[in-house]
Write an enzyme that holds these catalytic residues in place. Sequence first.
Site, PDB file in Angstrom:
ATOM      1  N   LYS A   1       0.856  -1.188  -0.105  1.00  0.00           N
ATOM      2  CA  LYS A   1      -0.019  -0.006  -0.009  1.00  0.00           C
ATOM      3  C   LYS A   1       0.740   1.145  -0.042  1.00  0.00           C
ATOM      4  O   LYS A   1       1.757   1.596   0.839  1.00  0.00           O
ATOM      5  CB  LYS A   1      -0.965   0.042   1.295  1.00  0.00           C
TER       6      LYS A   1
ATOM      7  N   PRO B   1      -0.500  10.221  -0.150  1.00  0.00           N
ATOM      8  CA  PRO B   1       0.878   9.151  -0.369  1.00  0.00           C
ATOM      9  C   PRO B   1       1.420   9.091   1.021  1.00  0.00           C
ATOM     10  O   PRO B   1       1.197  10.126   1.882  1.00  0.00           O
ATOM     11  CB  PRO B   1       1.455   9.752  -1.433  1.00  0.00           C
TER      12      PRO B   1
END
Length: 499
Positions: A79, A97
Amino acid sequence: MSDHDIQKIVIVGGGTAGWMAAAALASLLKAGINICLIESDDIGTVGVGEATIPPLIAFNTMLGINEDMFLKATMGTFKLGIEFVNWGACGERYFHPFGPHGQDFQGINFHQLYLREAQSRNMPPIQNWSMSASAAALGKFARPGPDARLPLSQLAYAFHFDAGLYAAFLRQLAEGRGVSRIEGKIVDAGLADNGDIANVRLDDGRIVEGELFIDCSGFRGLLIEDKLGTGYDDWSQWLPCDRAVAVPSKLLGPADPFTRSTAHHAGWQWRIPLQHRMGNGLVYSSSFLDSKDAISLLLSAIEGDALATPRQLSFTAGRRRRAWNRNVVSLGLSSGFVEPLESTSIHLIQSGIAKLLALFPDRRFDPLERDEYNRQMQAVFEDVRDFVILHYKATRRDDSEFWNYCRTMDVPDSLSTKLDLWKSKGRLFREGFELFGTASWVAVLLGQGIVPAETEPAAFAIDPAMTSDALEKMRTSYTRMAEHLPRHEDFIAQVCAAG
Protein backbone atom coordinates in the site's frame (compact mmCIF):
# COMPACT_ATOMS: atom_id res chain seq x y z
CA MET A 1 13.68 -11.29 39.17
CA SER A 2 12.83 -8.95 42.08
CA ASP A 3 10.05 -9.44 44.60
CA HIS A 4 7.95 -6.83 42.79
CA ASP A 5 8.31 -8.13 39.24
CA ILE A 6 5.14 -9.15 37.41
CA GLN A 7 5.10 -12.88 36.86
CA LYS A 8 1.67 -13.52 35.28
CA ILE A 9 0.05 -11.59 32.41
CA VAL A 10 -3.45 -12.50 31.24
CA ILE A 11 -4.63 -11.27 27.84
CA VAL A 12 -8.42 -11.24 27.58
CA GLY A 13 -9.45 -11.79 23.96
CA GLY A 14 -7.62 -12.73 20.79
CA GLY A 15 -8.00 -11.23 17.35
CA THR A 16 -5.47 -8.77 16.00
CA ALA A 17 -5.12 -6.82 19.27
CA GLY A 18 -4.75 -9.85 21.51
CA TRP A 19 -2.22 -11.69 19.39
CA MET A 20 -0.21 -8.53 18.61
CA ALA A 21 0.09 -8.00 22.37
CA ALA A 22 0.94 -11.64 23.02
CA ALA A 23 3.61 -11.77 20.32
CA ALA A 24 5.20 -8.48 21.40
CA LEU A 25 5.23 -9.22 25.13
CA ALA A 26 6.60 -12.72 24.58
CA SER A 27 9.32 -11.38 22.30
CA LEU A 28 10.37 -8.27 24.19
CA LEU A 29 9.90 -8.90 27.91
CA LYS A 30 12.54 -10.73 29.92
CA ALA A 31 12.23 -14.49 30.21
CA GLY A 32 10.28 -16.08 33.02
CA ILE A 33 7.01 -14.15 32.77
CA ASN A 34 3.96 -16.37 32.30
CA ILE A 35 1.75 -15.01 29.50
CA CYS A 36 -1.60 -16.58 28.67
CA LEU A 37 -4.30 -15.50 26.25
CA ILE A 38 -7.96 -16.42 26.72
CA GLU A 39 -10.28 -16.49 23.73
CA SER A 40 -13.38 -18.31 22.61
CA ASP A 41 -13.81 -19.83 19.18
CA ASP A 42 -17.52 -18.96 19.53
CA ILE A 43 -16.83 -15.21 19.65
CA GLY A 44 -15.87 -13.69 16.31
CA THR A 45 -13.51 -10.78 15.86
CA VAL A 46 -14.47 -7.50 14.20
CA GLY A 47 -11.68 -6.94 11.68
CA VAL A 48 -13.23 -3.86 10.07
CA GLY A 49 -9.97 -2.83 8.45
CA GLU A 50 -7.30 -4.69 6.57
CA ALA A 51 -5.18 -1.71 5.60
CA THR A 52 -2.27 -0.30 7.58
CA ILE A 53 0.20 2.56 7.72
CA PRO A 54 4.03 2.46 7.55
CA PRO A 55 4.83 2.13 11.30
CA LEU A 56 3.69 -1.50 11.18
CA ILE A 57 6.95 -2.26 9.37
CA ALA A 58 8.85 -1.32 12.53
CA PHE A 59 6.56 -3.52 14.68
CA ASN A 60 7.11 -6.58 12.49
CA THR A 61 10.84 -5.91 12.35
CA MET A 62 10.97 -5.57 16.14
CA LEU A 63 9.43 -9.05 16.41
CA GLY A 64 11.91 -10.49 13.90
CA ILE A 65 9.22 -11.15 11.29
CA ASN A 66 10.37 -11.70 7.72
CA GLU A 67 8.28 -9.34 5.58
CA ASP A 68 7.91 -11.64 2.59
CA MET A 69 6.85 -14.58 4.77
CA PHE A 70 4.35 -12.35 6.58
CA LEU A 71 2.81 -11.22 3.27
CA LYS A 72 2.58 -14.79 2.00
CA ALA A 73 0.85 -15.92 5.18
CA THR A 74 -1.68 -13.07 5.17
CA MET A 75 -2.45 -12.82 1.43
CA GLY A 76 -0.92 -9.37 1.66
CA THR A 77 -0.27 -6.66 -0.90
CA PHE A 78 1.59 -3.36 -0.70
CA LYS A 79 0.00 0.00 0.00
CA LEU A 80 1.48 3.33 -1.12
CA GLY A 81 -1.33 5.53 0.16
CA ILE A 82 -5.06 6.21 -0.17
CA GLU A 83 -6.99 7.53 -3.13
CA PHE A 84 -9.91 9.72 -2.01
CA VAL A 85 -12.89 10.08 -4.35
CA ASN A 86 -15.77 12.58 -3.97
CA TRP A 87 -14.50 14.03 -0.68
CA GLY A 88 -13.83 17.68 -1.56
CA ALA A 89 -16.70 17.69 -4.06
CA CYS A 90 -18.49 15.09 -6.15
CA GLY A 91 -16.35 14.03 -9.10
CA GLU A 92 -13.05 15.09 -7.52
CA ARG A 93 -10.26 12.76 -6.46
CA TYR A 94 -6.86 13.11 -4.87
CA PHE A 95 -4.14 10.89 -3.44
CA HIS A 96 -2.79 10.88 0.10
CA PRO A 97 0.62 9.24 -0.30
CA PHE A 98 2.96 7.85 2.29
CA GLY A 99 6.25 9.71 2.43
CA PRO A 100 7.08 13.34 1.64
CA HIS A 101 6.14 15.71 -1.15
CA GLY A 102 9.30 16.81 -2.91
CA GLN A 103 12.21 18.14 -0.94
CA ASP A 104 12.48 21.17 1.32
CA PHE A 105 14.71 23.89 -0.10
CA GLN A 106 16.88 26.31 1.88
CA GLY A 107 14.87 25.63 5.03
CA ILE A 108 11.50 26.25 3.36
CA ASN A 109 8.87 23.50 3.44
CA PHE A 110 8.25 22.09 -0.01
CA HIS A 111 4.52 22.81 0.08
CA GLN A 112 5.25 26.51 0.60
CA LEU A 113 7.36 26.58 -2.57
CA TYR A 114 4.60 24.70 -4.38
CA LEU A 115 1.98 27.21 -3.18
CA ARG A 116 4.14 30.15 -4.23
CA GLU A 117 4.65 28.65 -7.68
CA ALA A 118 0.88 28.03 -8.00
CA GLN A 119 0.31 31.77 -7.72
CA SER A 120 2.03 32.36 -11.07
CA ARG A 121 0.98 29.31 -13.14
CA ASN A 122 -1.35 26.33 -13.22
CA MET A 123 0.23 23.51 -11.27
CA PRO A 124 -0.49 19.79 -11.37
CA PRO A 125 -1.77 18.35 -8.06
CA ILE A 126 0.91 18.20 -5.38
CA GLN A 127 0.80 14.37 -5.44
CA ASN A 128 2.89 14.61 -8.63
CA TRP A 129 5.83 15.45 -6.38
CA SER A 130 5.52 12.23 -4.39
CA MET A 131 7.47 9.05 -5.16
CA SER A 132 4.78 6.88 -3.59
CA ALA A 133 1.95 8.60 -5.47
CA SER A 134 3.84 8.47 -8.76
CA ALA A 135 4.37 4.72 -8.40
CA ALA A 136 0.75 4.16 -7.33
CA ALA A 137 -0.59 6.03 -10.37
CA LEU A 138 1.21 3.55 -12.65
CA GLY A 139 0.44 0.45 -10.58
CA LYS A 140 4.15 0.05 -9.80
CA PHE A 141 6.04 -0.94 -6.66
CA ALA A 142 9.52 -1.51 -5.32
CA ARG A 143 10.97 -1.22 -1.87
CA PRO A 144 12.78 2.09 -1.21
CA GLY A 145 16.42 2.31 -2.23
CA PRO A 146 19.30 3.20 0.10
CA ASP A 147 20.76 6.02 -2.00
CA ALA A 148 19.35 9.27 -0.60
CA ARG A 149 20.22 11.04 -3.86
CA LEU A 150 17.66 9.01 -5.80
CA PRO A 151 13.89 9.60 -5.61
CA LEU A 152 13.25 5.92 -4.80
CA SER A 153 14.66 6.57 -1.33
CA GLN A 154 11.51 8.65 -0.64
CA LEU A 155 9.09 5.84 -1.39
CA ALA A 156 7.17 4.77 1.72
CA TYR A 157 4.72 1.91 2.01
CA ALA A 158 2.51 -0.18 4.25
CA PHE A 159 0.32 -3.23 3.65
CA HIS A 160 -3.10 -4.60 2.90
CA PHE A 161 -3.74 -8.01 4.45
CA ASP A 162 -6.34 -10.36 5.85
CA ALA A 163 -6.57 -9.38 9.53
CA GLY A 164 -7.74 -12.85 10.54
CA LEU A 165 -4.72 -14.43 8.87
CA TYR A 166 -2.45 -11.88 10.54
CA ALA A 167 -3.85 -12.85 13.95
CA ALA A 168 -3.27 -16.53 13.13
CA PHE A 169 0.28 -15.74 12.00
CA LEU A 170 1.01 -13.90 15.24
CA ARG A 171 -0.59 -16.66 17.29
CA GLN A 172 1.83 -19.18 15.84
CA LEU A 173 4.73 -16.86 16.60
CA ALA A 174 3.53 -16.12 20.15
CA GLU A 175 2.88 -19.74 21.04
CA GLY A 176 6.30 -20.63 19.70
CA ARG A 177 7.74 -18.11 22.17
CA GLY A 178 5.93 -19.52 25.19
CA VAL A 179 2.46 -17.94 25.24
CA SER A 180 -0.26 -20.35 26.36
CA ARG A 181 -3.75 -20.13 24.88
CA ILE A 182 -6.85 -20.97 26.91
CA GLU A 183 -10.02 -21.73 25.00
CA GLY A 184 -13.07 -20.47 26.85
CA LYS A 185 -15.63 -17.73 27.33
CA ILE A 186 -15.11 -15.29 30.20
CA VAL A 187 -18.28 -14.67 32.20
CA ASP A 188 -16.99 -12.69 35.19
CA ALA A 189 -13.97 -11.19 36.88
CA GLY A 190 -13.01 -11.18 40.55
CA LEU A 191 -11.68 -8.16 42.39
CA ALA A 192 -8.87 -8.03 44.92
CA ASP A 193 -9.31 -6.16 48.21
CA ASN A 194 -7.67 -3.06 46.70
CA GLY A 195 -10.08 -2.98 43.73
CA ASP A 196 -7.69 -4.43 41.14
CA ILE A 197 -8.69 -7.35 38.95
CA ALA A 198 -7.57 -10.58 40.66
CA ASN A 199 -8.88 -13.20 38.23
CA VAL A 200 -11.33 -14.01 35.48
CA ARG A 201 -13.87 -16.84 35.55
CA LEU A 202 -14.76 -18.91 32.50
CA ASP A 203 -18.17 -20.34 31.69
CA ASP A 204 -17.01 -23.84 32.64
CA GLY A 205 -16.01 -22.70 36.12
CA ARG A 206 -12.26 -22.38 35.59
CA ILE A 207 -10.60 -19.42 37.29
CA VAL A 208 -7.52 -17.79 35.76
CA GLU A 209 -5.50 -15.56 38.05
CA GLY A 210 -3.15 -12.80 36.95
CA GLU A 211 -1.27 -9.71 37.99
CA LEU A 212 -1.44 -7.60 34.83
CA PHE A 213 -4.50 -7.94 32.57
CA ILE A 214 -4.62 -6.81 28.93
CA ASP A 215 -8.21 -6.18 27.85
CA CYS A 216 -8.64 -7.02 24.16
CA SER A 217 -12.30 -7.99 24.51
CA GLY A 218 -13.64 -5.58 21.90
CA PHE A 219 -16.16 -2.75 22.16
CA ARG A 220 -17.66 -4.15 25.36
CA GLY A 221 -14.47 -3.70 27.38
CA LEU A 222 -15.11 -6.70 29.61
CA LEU A 223 -12.61 -5.63 32.27
CA ILE A 224 -11.80 -1.98 31.57
CA GLU A 225 -15.48 -0.96 31.41
CA ASP A 226 -17.83 -3.71 32.63
CA LYS A 227 -15.80 -4.38 35.76
CA LEU A 228 -13.88 -1.14 36.39
CA GLY A 229 -16.37 1.40 34.99
CA THR A 230 -13.68 3.53 33.38
CA GLY A 231 -15.97 5.65 31.21
CA TYR A 232 -15.94 6.58 27.53
CA ASP A 233 -15.53 9.90 25.72
CA ASP A 234 -18.07 10.01 22.90
CA TRP A 235 -16.82 11.78 19.75
CA SER A 236 -19.91 11.23 17.59
CA GLN A 237 -20.63 14.98 17.42
CA TRP A 238 -17.53 15.24 15.20
CA LEU A 239 -17.50 11.73 13.73
CA PRO A 240 -21.19 11.00 13.07
CA CYS A 241 -20.70 7.66 11.32
CA ASP A 242 -21.77 4.88 13.69
CA ARG A 243 -22.35 1.85 11.47
CA ALA A 244 -20.39 -0.24 8.99
CA VAL A 245 -21.25 -3.07 6.64
CA ALA A 246 -18.46 -5.17 5.10
CA VAL A 247 -18.28 -7.82 2.39
CA PRO A 248 -15.46 -9.48 0.44
CA SER A 249 -15.73 -9.71 -3.33
CA LYS A 250 -14.00 -11.40 -6.23
CA LEU A 251 -10.78 -9.75 -7.40
CA LEU A 252 -11.31 -8.86 -11.06
CA GLY A 253 -7.79 -7.82 -11.99
CA PRO A 254 -4.34 -6.99 -10.64
CA ALA A 255 -4.35 -5.63 -7.09
CA ASP A 256 -3.73 -1.89 -6.93
CA PRO A 257 -0.95 -0.77 -4.56
CA PHE A 258 -3.29 1.59 -2.73
CA THR A 259 -6.54 1.78 -0.78
CA ARG A 260 -9.50 3.67 -2.23
CA SER A 261 -12.00 5.64 -0.15
CA THR A 262 -15.10 6.81 -2.00
CA ALA A 263 -17.47 9.23 -0.28
CA HIS A 264 -21.20 8.59 -0.66
CA HIS A 265 -24.16 10.70 0.42
CA ALA A 266 -24.12 9.50 4.06
CA GLY A 267 -20.68 7.99 4.56
CA TRP A 268 -17.85 6.39 2.60
CA GLN A 269 -16.79 3.10 1.04
CA TRP A 270 -13.45 1.34 1.41
CA ARG A 271 -11.81 -0.78 -1.26
CA ILE A 272 -8.81 -2.86 -0.15
CA PRO A 273 -7.18 -5.26 -2.66
CA LEU A 274 -5.58 -8.46 -1.33
CA GLN A 275 -3.91 -11.24 -3.27
CA HIS A 276 -7.01 -13.43 -3.22
CA ARG A 277 -9.96 -11.06 -2.94
CA MET A 278 -11.16 -7.49 -2.59
CA GLY A 279 -12.14 -6.15 0.81
CA ASN A 280 -15.11 -3.77 0.71
CA GLY A 281 -17.07 -1.88 3.30
CA LEU A 282 -19.37 1.07 3.83
CA VAL A 283 -19.00 3.28 6.90
CA TYR A 284 -22.13 5.39 7.39
CA SER A 285 -24.32 7.34 9.78
CA SER A 286 -27.53 5.63 10.88
CA SER A 287 -29.07 9.09 11.34
CA PHE A 288 -28.92 9.61 7.57
CA LEU A 289 -29.05 6.07 6.10
CA ASP A 290 -30.79 2.90 7.27
CA SER A 291 -29.07 -0.49 7.29
CA LYS A 292 -31.10 -1.99 4.45
CA ASP A 293 -30.22 0.87 2.10
CA ALA A 294 -26.59 0.76 3.26
CA ILE A 295 -26.30 -2.92 2.27
CA SER A 296 -27.92 -2.22 -1.09
CA LEU A 297 -25.58 0.71 -1.72
CA LEU A 298 -22.49 -1.32 -0.92
CA LEU A 299 -23.52 -4.32 -3.01
CA SER A 300 -24.32 -2.07 -5.97
CA ALA A 301 -20.95 -0.32 -5.71
CA ILE A 302 -18.53 -3.26 -5.45
CA GLU A 303 -16.71 -4.33 -8.59
CA GLY A 304 -16.92 -8.13 -8.39
CA ASP A 305 -19.35 -10.74 -7.11
CA ALA A 306 -19.82 -10.77 -3.35
CA LEU A 307 -18.15 -13.78 -1.72
CA ALA A 308 -20.14 -13.75 1.54
CA THR A 309 -23.17 -12.28 3.25
CA PRO A 310 -22.61 -8.64 4.22
CA ARG A 311 -21.57 -8.29 7.86
CA GLN A 312 -22.86 -5.40 9.98
CA LEU A 313 -21.19 -3.55 12.82
CA SER A 314 -22.28 -0.79 15.20
CA PHE A 315 -19.89 1.52 17.01
CA THR A 316 -19.52 4.87 18.75
CA ALA A 317 -16.44 6.86 17.84
CA GLY A 318 -14.44 7.81 20.90
CA ARG A 319 -11.96 6.55 23.45
CA ARG A 320 -11.84 5.05 26.92
CA ARG A 321 -11.16 7.84 29.42
CA ARG A 322 -8.23 5.87 30.79
CA ALA A 323 -6.61 3.28 28.56
CA TRP A 324 -4.88 1.92 31.67
CA ASN A 325 -7.01 1.64 34.81
CA ARG A 326 -5.68 -0.07 37.95
CA ASN A 327 -3.98 -3.27 36.70
CA VAL A 328 -5.83 -3.40 33.37
CA VAL A 329 -4.48 -2.03 30.07
CA SER A 330 -6.97 -1.86 27.19
CA LEU A 331 -5.93 -2.37 23.57
CA GLY A 332 -7.83 -2.34 20.31
CA LEU A 333 -11.57 -1.73 20.40
CA SER A 334 -11.56 -1.98 24.21
CA SER A 335 -9.56 1.26 24.33
CA GLY A 336 -11.55 3.19 21.73
CA PHE A 337 -12.49 3.42 18.09
CA VAL A 338 -11.71 5.93 15.36
CA GLU A 339 -13.23 4.84 12.07
CA PRO A 340 -10.77 3.24 9.61
CA LEU A 341 -10.68 6.17 7.17
CA GLU A 342 -6.91 6.55 7.52
CA SER A 343 -6.17 2.92 8.46
CA THR A 344 -5.13 3.74 12.02
CA SER A 345 -6.82 0.92 13.99
CA ILE A 346 -3.85 -1.44 13.97
CA HIS A 347 -1.44 1.42 14.58
CA LEU A 348 -3.32 2.42 17.74
CA ILE A 349 -2.87 -1.14 19.00
CA GLN A 350 0.82 -1.00 18.11
CA SER A 351 1.21 2.37 19.82
CA GLY A 352 -0.45 1.07 22.98
CA ILE A 353 1.85 -1.94 23.09
CA ALA A 354 4.97 0.17 22.54
CA LYS A 355 4.02 2.57 25.33
CA LEU A 356 3.21 -0.31 27.68
CA LEU A 357 6.65 -1.78 27.07
CA ALA A 358 8.26 1.61 27.69
CA LEU A 359 6.33 2.08 30.94
CA PHE A 360 6.04 -1.57 31.95
CA PRO A 361 4.96 -1.77 35.59
CA ASP A 362 5.77 -4.00 38.50
CA ARG A 363 3.21 -5.31 40.97
CA ARG A 364 3.16 -1.99 42.83
CA PHE A 365 1.59 -0.30 39.75
CA ASP A 366 3.13 3.14 40.22
CA PRO A 367 0.44 5.77 39.44
CA LEU A 368 3.09 7.93 37.73
CA GLU A 369 3.67 5.24 35.09
CA ARG A 370 -0.04 4.71 34.62
CA ASP A 371 -0.77 8.43 34.32
CA GLU A 372 2.01 8.94 31.79
CA TYR A 373 0.72 6.05 29.69
CA ASN A 374 -2.79 7.51 29.74
CA ARG A 375 -1.51 10.97 28.86
CA GLN A 376 0.41 9.67 25.88
CA MET A 377 -2.42 7.48 24.62
CA GLN A 378 -4.89 10.34 24.93
CA ALA A 379 -2.58 12.50 22.80
CA VAL A 380 -2.26 9.77 20.14
CA PHE A 381 -6.01 9.16 19.98
CA GLU A 382 -6.87 12.84 19.81
CA ASP A 383 -4.36 13.50 17.06
CA VAL A 384 -5.82 10.67 14.96
CA ARG A 385 -9.31 11.96 15.78
CA ASP A 386 -8.49 15.46 14.52
CA PHE A 387 -6.95 14.19 11.30
CA VAL A 388 -9.99 12.03 10.52
CA ILE A 389 -12.40 14.87 11.38
CA LEU A 390 -10.47 17.05 8.92
CA HIS A 391 -11.68 14.91 6.01
CA TYR A 392 -15.32 15.59 6.90
CA LYS A 393 -14.92 19.25 7.78
CA ALA A 394 -12.77 20.19 4.77
CA THR A 395 -15.48 19.55 2.20
CA ARG A 396 -17.46 21.72 -0.16
CA ARG A 397 -20.21 19.13 -0.60
CA ASP A 398 -23.77 20.36 -0.01
CA ASP A 399 -25.66 17.57 -1.78
CA SER A 400 -27.02 15.83 1.33
CA GLU A 401 -28.00 16.53 4.93
CA PHE A 402 -25.04 14.44 6.08
CA TRP A 403 -22.47 16.58 4.25
CA ASN A 404 -24.20 19.79 5.24
CA TYR A 405 -23.84 18.72 8.86
CA CYS A 406 -20.17 17.80 8.45
CA ARG A 407 -19.25 20.95 6.57
CA THR A 408 -20.84 23.29 9.11
CA MET A 409 -20.14 21.46 12.39
CA ASP A 410 -17.94 22.89 15.11
CA VAL A 411 -14.66 21.00 15.53
CA PRO A 412 -12.27 20.56 18.49
CA ASP A 413 -10.18 23.63 19.30
CA SER A 414 -7.00 21.68 18.49
CA LEU A 415 -8.19 21.17 14.91
CA SER A 416 -9.71 24.62 14.58
CA THR A 417 -6.35 26.22 15.39
CA LYS A 418 -4.56 24.09 12.79
CA LEU A 419 -7.13 25.04 10.16
CA ASP A 420 -6.84 28.76 10.92
CA LEU A 421 -3.04 28.67 10.68
CA TRP A 422 -3.25 26.80 7.38
CA LYS A 423 -5.89 29.05 5.83
CA SER A 424 -3.86 32.14 6.65
CA LYS A 425 -0.40 31.32 5.29
CA GLY A 426 -0.23 27.55 4.82
CA ARG A 427 1.50 26.93 8.14
CA LEU A 428 1.45 23.55 9.83
CA PHE A 429 3.13 22.69 13.11
CA ARG A 430 3.51 19.03 14.07
CA GLU A 431 4.46 18.10 17.58
CA GLY A 432 5.17 15.28 20.00
CA PHE A 433 2.83 12.33 19.64
CA GLU A 434 1.32 13.33 16.31
CA LEU A 435 1.22 10.43 13.87
CA PHE A 436 0.48 12.19 10.60
CA GLY A 437 3.19 14.55 9.42
CA THR A 438 3.05 17.76 7.44
CA ALA A 439 2.84 15.97 4.08
CA SER A 440 -0.30 14.09 5.15
CA TRP A 441 -2.10 17.23 6.26
CA VAL A 442 -1.05 19.03 3.08
CA ALA A 443 -2.35 16.14 0.95
CA VAL A 444 -5.82 16.27 2.50
CA LEU A 445 -6.13 20.04 2.76
CA LEU A 446 -5.06 20.76 -0.82
CA GLY A 447 -6.74 17.61 -2.10
CA GLN A 448 -10.07 18.81 -0.71
CA GLY A 449 -9.63 22.34 -1.99
CA ILE A 450 -8.59 24.21 1.16
CA VAL A 451 -6.01 26.64 -0.28
CA PRO A 452 -4.29 29.24 1.95
CA ALA A 453 -5.03 32.89 1.35
CA GLU A 454 -1.30 33.70 1.34
CA THR A 455 2.07 31.95 1.34
CA GLU A 456 4.82 31.90 3.95
CA PRO A 457 6.80 35.16 3.34
CA ALA A 458 10.15 33.35 3.55
CA ALA A 459 9.21 31.40 0.40
CA PHE A 460 9.56 34.62 -1.62
CA ALA A 461 13.18 35.03 -0.62
CA ILE A 462 14.22 32.29 -3.05
CA ASP A 463 14.79 33.14 -6.70
CA PRO A 464 11.55 32.29 -8.58
CA ALA A 465 13.32 30.94 -11.67
CA MET A 466 15.42 28.67 -9.49
CA THR A 467 12.32 27.44 -7.68
CA SER A 468 10.42 26.74 -10.87
CA ASP A 469 13.32 24.83 -12.39
CA ALA A 470 13.89 22.79 -9.22
CA LEU A 471 10.20 21.83 -8.97
CA GLU A 472 10.05 20.65 -12.56
CA LYS A 473 13.22 18.59 -12.21
CA MET A 474 11.84 16.96 -9.05
CA ARG A 475 8.51 16.11 -10.66
CA THR A 476 10.19 14.62 -13.72
CA SER A 477 12.52 12.54 -11.58
CA TYR A 478 9.62 10.94 -9.68
CA THR A 479 7.77 10.11 -12.88
CA ARG A 480 10.82 8.61 -14.61
CA MET A 481 11.73 6.53 -11.58
CA ALA A 482 8.16 5.22 -11.31
CA GLU A 483 8.18 4.22 -14.98
CA HIS A 484 11.19 1.96 -14.38
CA LEU A 485 9.74 0.12 -11.37
CA PRO A 486 8.18 -3.34 -11.71
CA ARG A 487 4.44 -3.67 -11.77
CA HIS A 488 2.92 -4.30 -8.36
CA GLU A 489 1.59 -7.74 -9.29
CA ASP A 490 4.98 -8.74 -10.75
CA PHE A 491 6.79 -7.68 -7.59
CA ILE A 492 4.38 -9.74 -5.47
CA ALA A 493 4.74 -12.75 -7.76
CA GLN A 494 8.50 -12.56 -7.41
CA VAL A 495 8.87 -12.13 -3.65
CA CYS A 496 5.72 -12.88 -1.63
CA ALA A 497 2.98 -14.62 -3.62
CA ALA A 498 0.80 -16.86 -1.45
CA GLY A 499 0.47 -20.52 -2.33
